[in-house]
Design a protein around this motif. Structure first.
Motif, PDB file in Angstrom:
ATOM      1  N   ARG A 122     -16.384  -5.420  -8.276  1.00 26.80           N
ATOM      2  CA  ARG A 122     -16.658  -5.770  -6.884  1.00 26.80           C
ATOM      3  C   ARG A 122     -17.701  -6.880  -6.857  1.00 26.80           C
ATOM      4  NH1 ARG A 122     -14.932  -1.139  -3.763  1.00 26.80           N
ATOM      5  NH2 ARG A 122     -12.964  -0.598  -4.779  1.00 26.80           N
ATOM      6  N   VAL A 123     -17.321  -8.045  -6.343  1.00 26.24           N
ATOM      7  CA  VAL A 123     -18.218  -9.197  -6.290  1.00 26.24           C
ATOM      8  C   VAL A 123     -18.285  -9.718  -4.862  1.00 26.24           C
ATOM      9  CG1 VAL A 123     -18.514 -11.614  -6.994  1.00 26.24           C
ATOM     10  CG2 VAL A 123     -17.901  -9.886  -8.697  1.00 26.24           C
ATOM     11  N   ALA A 124     -19.490  -9.942  -4.378  1.00 26.63           N
ATOM     12  CA  ALA A 124     -19.704 -10.526  -3.053  1.00 26.63           C
ATOM     13  C   ALA A 124     -19.914 -12.024  -3.208  1.00 26.63           C
ATOM     14  CB  ALA A 124     -20.923  -9.886  -2.389  1.00 26.63           C
ATOM     15  N   ASN A 125     -18.997 -12.795  -2.664  1.00 23.99           N
ATOM     16  CA  ASN A 125     -19.124 -14.248  -2.738  1.00 23.99           C
ATOM     17  C   ASN A 125     -20.312 -14.703  -1.889  1.00 23.99           C
ATOM     18  OD1 ASN A 125     -17.439 -16.205  -4.157  1.00 23.99           O
ATOM     19  ND2 ASN A 125     -17.262 -17.248  -2.186  1.00 23.99           N
ATOM     20  N   PRO A 126     -21.152 -15.605  -2.391  1.00 26.03           N
ATOM     21  CA  PRO A 126     -22.356 -15.998  -1.643  1.00 26.03           C
ATOM     22  C   PRO A 126     -22.038 -16.802  -0.392  1.00 26.03           C
ATOM     23  CG  PRO A 126     -22.524 -16.571  -3.974  1.00 26.03           C
ATOM     24  CD  PRO A 126     -21.093 -16.227  -3.706  1.00 26.03           C
ATOM     25  N   GLY A 127     -23.001 -16.819   0.524  1.00 19.43           N
ATOM     26  CA  GLY A 127     -22.911 -17.712   1.664  1.00 19.43           C
ATOM     27  C   GLY A 127     -23.256 -19.134   1.243  1.00 19.43           C
ATOM     28  N   CYS A 128     -22.787 -20.104   2.015  1.00 19.86           N
ATOM     29  CA  CYS A 128     -23.020 -21.509   1.665  1.00 19.86           C
ATOM     30  C   CYS A 128     -24.499 -21.870   1.773  1.00 19.86           C
ATOM     31  CB  CYS A 128     -22.173 -22.418   2.556  1.00 19.86           C
ATOM     32  SG  CYS A 128     -22.253 -22.045   4.332  1.00 19.86           S
ATOM     33  N   TYR A 129     -25.134 -21.520   2.882  1.00 19.59           N
ATOM     34  CA  TYR A 129     -26.559 -21.826   3.050  1.00 19.59           C
ATOM     35  C   TYR A 129     -27.416 -21.136   1.977  1.00 19.59           C
ATOM     36  CZ  TYR A 129     -25.671 -23.715   7.806  1.00 19.59           C
ATOM     37  OH  TYR A 129     -25.254 -24.447   8.886  1.00 19.59           O
ATOM     38  N   PRO A 130     -27.242 -19.829   1.759  1.00 18.94           N
ATOM     39  CA  PRO A 130     -28.064 -19.173   0.735  1.00 18.94           C
ATOM     40  C   PRO A 130     -27.869 -19.742  -0.664  1.00 18.94           C
ATOM     41  CG  PRO A 130     -27.123 -17.543   2.192  1.00 18.94           C
ATOM     42  CD  PRO A 130     -26.453 -18.849   2.517  1.00 18.94           C
ATOM     43  N   THR A 131     -26.678 -20.228  -0.983  1.00 20.27           N
ATOM     44  CA  THR A 131     -26.465 -20.825  -2.296  1.00 20.27           C
ATOM     45  C   THR A 131     -27.472 -21.947  -2.536  1.00 20.27           C
ATOM     46  OG1 THR A 131     -24.112 -20.257  -2.352  1.00 20.27           O
ATOM     47  CG2 THR A 131     -24.829 -22.092  -3.746  1.00 20.27           C
ATOM     48  N   GLY A 132     -27.630 -22.828  -1.544  1.00 21.66           N
ATOM     49  CA  GLY A 132     -28.601 -23.912  -1.684  1.00 21.66           C
ATOM     50  C   GLY A 132     -30.030 -23.420  -1.673  1.00 21.66           C
ATOM     51  N   GLY A 133     -30.360 -22.506  -0.755  1.00 21.21           N
ATOM     52  CA  GLY A 133     -31.725 -22.014  -0.648  1.00 21.21           C
ATOM     53  C   GLY A 133     -32.167 -21.235  -1.879  1.00 21.21           C
ATOM     54  N   ILE A 134     -31.327 -20.334  -2.360  1.00 24.33           N
ATOM     55  CA  ILE A 134     -31.651 -19.545  -3.546  1.00 24.33           C
ATOM     56  C   ILE A 134     -31.808 -20.446  -4.761  1.00 24.33           C
ATOM     57  CG2 ILE A 134     -30.749 -17.802  -5.141  1.00 24.33           C
ATOM     58  CD1 ILE A 134     -29.340 -16.582  -2.598  1.00 24.33           C
ATOM     59  N   ALA A 135     -30.924 -21.435  -4.889  1.00 22.28           N
ATOM     60  CA  ALA A 135     -30.987 -22.350  -6.032  1.00 22.28           C
ATOM     61  C   ALA A 135     -32.317 -23.084  -6.098  1.00 22.28           C
ATOM     62  CB  ALA A 135     -29.836 -23.358  -5.960  1.00 22.28           C
ATOM     63  N   LEU A 136     -32.909 -23.383  -4.940  1.00 23.76           N
ATOM     64  CA  LEU A 136     -34.183 -24.099  -4.899  1.00 23.76           C
ATOM     65  C   LEU A 136     -35.391 -23.178  -5.069  1.00 23.76           C
ATOM     66  CD1 LEU A 136     -33.419 -26.425  -1.857  1.00 23.76           C
ATOM     67  CD2 LEU A 136     -33.584 -27.161  -4.244  1.00 23.76           C
ATOM     68  N   ILE A 137     -35.324 -21.995  -4.478  1.00 20.62           N
ATOM     69  CA  ILE A 137     -36.504 -21.131  -4.400  1.00 20.62           C
ATOM     70  C   ILE A 137     -36.668 -20.221  -5.607  1.00 20.62           C
ATOM     71  CG2 ILE A 137     -37.590 -19.282  -3.065  1.00 20.62           C
ATOM     72  CD1 ILE A 137     -36.070 -20.471  -0.593  1.00 20.62           C
ATOM     73  N   ARG A 138     -35.609 -19.581  -6.039  1.00 24.35           N
ATOM     74  CA  ARG A 138     -35.723 -18.548  -7.086  1.00 24.35           C
ATOM     75  C   ARG A 138     -36.381 -19.055  -8.369  1.00 24.35           C
ATOM     76  NH1 ARG A 138     -32.412 -13.417  -8.078  1.00 24.35           N
ATOM     77  NH2 ARG A 138     -32.959 -12.863 -10.232  1.00 24.35           N
ATOM     78  N   PRO A 139     -36.024 -20.250  -8.874  1.00 22.96           N
ATOM     79  CA  PRO A 139     -36.681 -20.709 -10.104  1.00 22.96           C
ATOM     80  C   PRO A 139     -38.195 -20.836  -9.954  1.00 22.96           C
ATOM     81  CG  PRO A 139     -34.709 -21.996  -9.688  1.00 22.96           C
ATOM     82  CD  PRO A 139     -34.954 -21.178  -8.458  1.00 22.96           C
ATOM     83  N   LEU A 140     -38.662 -21.223  -8.776  1.00 22.09           N
ATOM     84  CA  LEU A 140     -40.097 -21.371  -8.561  1.00 22.09           C
ATOM     85  C   LEU A 140     -40.792 -20.018  -8.501  1.00 22.09           C
ATOM     86  CD1 LEU A 140     -40.156 -24.222  -5.880  1.00 22.09           C
ATOM     87  CD2 LEU A 140     -40.034 -24.394  -8.381  1.00 22.09           C
ATOM     88  N   VAL A 141     -40.131 -19.037  -7.887  1.00 19.09           N
ATOM     89  CA  VAL A 141     -40.690 -17.687  -7.843  1.00 19.09           C
ATOM     90  C   VAL A 141     -40.749 -17.098  -9.250  1.00 19.09           C
ATOM     91  CG1 VAL A 141     -40.374 -15.338  -6.963  1.00 19.09           C
ATOM     92  CG2 VAL A 141     -39.923 -17.299  -5.465  1.00 19.09           C
ATOM     93  N   GLU A 142     -39.673 -17.254 -10.009  1.00 13.38           N
ATOM     94  CA  GLU A 142     -39.637 -16.688 -11.354  1.00 13.38           C
ATOM     95  C   GLU A 142     -40.633 -17.378 -12.288  1.00 13.38           C
ATOM     96  OE1 GLU A 142     -35.866 -16.137 -13.146  1.00 13.38           O
ATOM     97  OE2 GLU A 142     -35.118 -14.879 -11.516  1.00 13.38           O
ATOM     98  N   ALA A 143     -40.898 -18.664 -12.038  1.00 19.32           N
ATOM     99  CA  ALA A 143     -41.866 -19.390 -12.860  1.00 19.32           C
ATOM    100  C   ALA A 143     -43.307 -19.071 -12.469  1.00 19.32           C
ATOM    101  CB  ALA A 143     -41.624 -20.895 -12.744  1.00 19.32           C
TER     102      ALA A 143
END
Length: 316
Positions: A122-143
């Motif tokens: 079972r896989v939930a396909n991402p939303g278009c807006y969150p794809t861009g937002g997560i791609a920008l934010i998550r690496p900075l949070v994890e770093a």
């Protein structure tokens, strides 16, 4: 567990429940180019017939749900009645994006995410807006550069094709405005997944907008660099993103953008499944703007779905 596709011939079978909609049509068009996938369609007169849909699900390896949220939940409940004959499912609605037991289908989101999708039923396909937002934010949070409780604002603009049937019809009829903000109640349906998968503990503010063009998307995150951990530079932010996505095939960081690119248009990645990330800013101002560019029907919807289909069916 032995999967259906391993029991059959080399061709995998897929049923798109809701194939007549915008995302369904885009997925079908992309799958038509993959020789190892056979898309099965239900008789149009039986699209709402539960028994016929159950028979179709039983007969395929994977079902993609391109349905409104409530209809997607009903489809999953229908699949649950099939037991061992249930297909793998990708849900393109927002119904299951933060639901327990579902894998989020952004393959580049984190190390091991593609493997998690590959092994999921079972896989939930991402939303278009969150794809861009997560791609920008998550690496900075994890770093550790962006604190998890950082007050993030995400601004975005999309072509009207991502707005559903009524919005598409209004723009194509010429009755919609040239540009408009929406979601001003701050409860846009994409916020929960943006919040969860970005790694933030403070709920982000999300301000979406739509322009009078068919597709193409920009997602931007403004930052005051001197409020981030370690007082990072524009180059530091760019380096974190570049390192995070250094092995990604579909996600790339356009390095050296600051001071070289003065304008960014939305449609450059149309008809592709790519996602581009940019870092703009001036060191002396201690400010930066991070931008993600994608086709909202590509990496933001159908392209991501096909990427997940291939992973789940062992086709890449």
């Amino acid at each position: 567990m032995v999967t259906k596709v391993s029991q059959k011939a080399k061709t995998a079978t897929v049923f798109i429940d809701g194939e007549a909609g915008t995302t369904g049509l885009e997925i079908r068009e992309r799958l038509a180019a993959i020789r190892s996938v056979n898309v099965k369609s239900i008789d149009p007169g039986l699209r709402k017939d539960k028994a016929a849909r159950a028979d179709m699900m039983r007969d395929v390896d994977l079902t993609v749900l391109c349905l409104p949220d409530d209809a997607a939940r009903e489809a999953v409940a229908l699949a649950d009645t099939l037991g061992a004959d249930a297909p793998k499912i990708i849900d393109a609605s927002t119904a299951h994006r933060i639901a327990p037991g579902w894998v989020y289908g952004f393959a580049e989101m984190a190390p091991g995410q593609a493997d998690a999708i590959r092994g999921a039923t079972r896989v939930a396909n991402p939303g278009c807006y969150p794809t861009g937002g997560i791609a920008l934010i998550r690496p900075l949070v994890e770093a550790g550069i962006m604190p998890a409780d950082y007050p993030v604002t995400v601004n975005a603009v999309s072509g009207y094709s991502g707005g559903g049937r009524s919005m598409i019809e209004a723009y194509e009829a010429g009755s919609a405005p040239s540009f408009e903000l929406y979601g001003l109640g701050l409860e846009h349906k994409h916020v929960p997944e943006l919040h969860k998968y970005s790694g933030l503990v403070r709920r982000p503010i999300f301000v979406p907008s739509v322009g009078n063009y068919h597709k193409g998307m920009l997602v931007s995150v403004p930052l005051h660099l001197d409020t981030l951990t370690g007082n990072p530079s524009v180059a530091d932010i760019e380096a974190v993103l570049a390192n995070y996505y250094k092995t990604a095939e579909l996600v790339s960081v356009v390095t050296g953008s600051a001071g070289k690119i003065a304008r960014l248009e939305t449609e450059a990645l149309n008809d592709t499944d790519r996602l581009e990330l940019f870092v703009f800013g001036k060191p002396e101002l201690k400010q930066a703007v991070l931008v993600a560019r994608l086709d909202n029907l590509g990496k933001g919807a159908a392209g991501a779905a096909v990427q997940n289909i291939k992973l789940m069916l062992g086709l890449n």
